[in-house]
Design a protein around this motif. Sequence first.
Motif, PDB file in Angstrom:
ATOM      1  N   ASP A 240     -11.508  29.977  -2.297  1.00 49.70           N
ATOM      2  CA  ASP A 240     -11.578  30.466  -0.914  1.00 49.70           C
ATOM      3  C   ASP A 240     -10.285  31.178  -0.519  1.00 49.70           C
ATOM      4  OD1 ASP A 240     -14.145  29.500  -0.666  1.00 49.70           O
ATOM      5  OD2 ASP A 240     -13.569  27.704   0.463  1.00 49.70           O
ATOM      6  N   GLU A 241      -9.138  30.632  -0.938  1.00 47.50           N
ATOM      7  CA  GLU A 241      -7.852  31.273  -0.630  1.00 47.50           C
ATOM      8  C   GLU A 241      -7.752  32.653  -1.281  1.00 47.50           C
ATOM      9  OE1 GLU A 241      -4.330  28.937  -1.434  1.00 47.50           O
ATOM     10  OE2 GLU A 241      -5.270  27.148  -0.567  1.00 47.50           O
ATOM     11  N   ILE A 242      -8.174  32.759  -2.527  1.00 46.00           N
ATOM     12  CA  ILE A 242      -8.133  34.054  -3.238  1.00 46.00           C
ATOM     13  C   ILE A 242      -9.049  35.054  -2.546  1.00 46.00           C
ATOM     14  CG2 ILE A 242      -8.758  35.204  -5.412  1.00 46.00           C
ATOM     15  CD1 ILE A 242      -7.809  32.578  -6.828  1.00 46.00           C
ATOM     16  N   LYS A 243     -10.239  34.591  -2.149  1.00 48.37           N
ATOM     17  CA  LYS A 243     -11.162  35.495  -1.448  1.00 48.37           C
ATOM     18  C   LYS A 243     -10.566  35.969  -0.131  1.00 48.37           C
ATOM     19  CE  LYS A 243     -15.286  33.611  -1.222  1.00 48.37           C
ATOM     20  NZ  LYS A 243     -16.487  32.784  -1.373  1.00 48.37           N
ATOM     21  N   GLN A 244      -9.926  35.067   0.605  1.00 48.73           N
ATOM     22  CA  GLN A 244      -9.321  35.439   1.885  1.00 48.73           C
ATOM     23  C   GLN A 244      -8.186  36.441   1.689  1.00 48.73           C
ATOM     24  OE1 GLN A 244     -10.443  34.844   4.931  1.00 48.73           O
ATOM     25  NE2 GLN A 244     -12.154  33.791   3.964  1.00 48.73           N
ATOM     26  N   GLU A 245      -7.381  36.235   0.646  1.00 49.13           N
ATOM     27  CA  GLU A 245      -6.289  37.169   0.343  1.00 49.13           C
ATOM     28  C   GLU A 245      -6.827  38.557   0.014  1.00 49.13           C
ATOM     29  OE1 GLU A 245      -4.004  35.384  -2.779  1.00 49.13           O
ATOM     30  OE2 GLU A 245      -3.250  33.779  -1.480  1.00 49.13           O
ATOM     31  N   LYS A 246      -7.928  38.603  -0.740  1.00 49.37           N
ATOM     32  CA  LYS A 246      -8.516  39.894  -1.102  1.00 49.37           C
ATOM     33  C   LYS A 246      -9.112  40.575   0.126  1.00 49.37           C
ATOM     34  CE  LYS A 246      -9.225  39.080  -5.895  1.00 49.37           C
ATOM     35  NZ  LYS A 246      -9.674  39.794  -7.035  1.00 49.37           N
ATOM     36  N   ILE A 247      -9.731  39.823   1.008  1.00 50.30           N
ATOM     37  CA  ILE A 247     -10.293  40.386   2.233  1.00 50.30           C
ATOM     38  C   ILE A 247      -9.172  40.913   3.116  1.00 50.30           C
ATOM     39  CG2 ILE A 247     -11.485  39.818   4.387  1.00 50.30           C
ATOM     40  CD1 ILE A 247     -13.244  37.892   2.699  1.00 50.30           C
ATOM     41  N   ALA A 248      -8.100  40.150   3.241  1.00 48.39           N
ATOM     42  CA  ALA A 248      -6.966  40.559   4.086  1.00 48.39           C
ATOM     43  C   ALA A 248      -6.248  41.769   3.499  1.00 48.39           C
ATOM     44  CB  ALA A 248      -5.984  39.400   4.250  1.00 48.39           C
ATOM     45  N   GLY A 249      -6.251  41.894   2.177  1.00 49.61           N
ATOM     46  CA  GLY A 249      -5.556  42.985   1.514  1.00 49.61           C
ATOM     47  C   GLY A 249      -6.336  44.293   1.509  1.00 49.61           C
TER      48      GLY A 249
END
Length: 171
Positions: A161-170
Amino acid sequence: YKENDYDLDTLYQGFLALADKKGQVFDYDLEALVFFEQQKPEEEFYNLTYLHANSGRGIIPSATVKMAFNGEEHTATATGNGPVDAAFNAMINLTELDVTIADFNLSSKGHGADALAQVSVVVNYKGRRFHGIGLATDIVEAGVKALIYVLNNTHVADQIDEIKQEKIAGI
């Protein structure tokens, strides 16, 4: 089973530990050891290092659990409706995760006094359900192994979930 389905050294160590506890090891015990070895993740975040549970007539069931995670060992003691519930409460207190036990199922693998306890646990966490299975000669230990399996899966889910959030934010 094929030779690449399991690590023979790990299986042998499990066999020796089981033989020391039970005295006799049957075909179904070996099959269960292979199956559960295949289910273990390569790297576990949560590891059980100590378990002590008390239960009996006229006493409040309690458990002390020591777990290693975040590079440290953490210890907690809790009470519950029985020794498994007390151990679960201690583990949940240690991890500070908002998990609730949705289902608990106990069955035996094998026959008679030498049967292995198999515990299946379903946990609700962040709107999702996680399932774990534990196997041991002791019911409390089997339950704790099942919950450890679940907690490790929730940790992996949180990382994803953290990796997905980082990719969405990026993006």
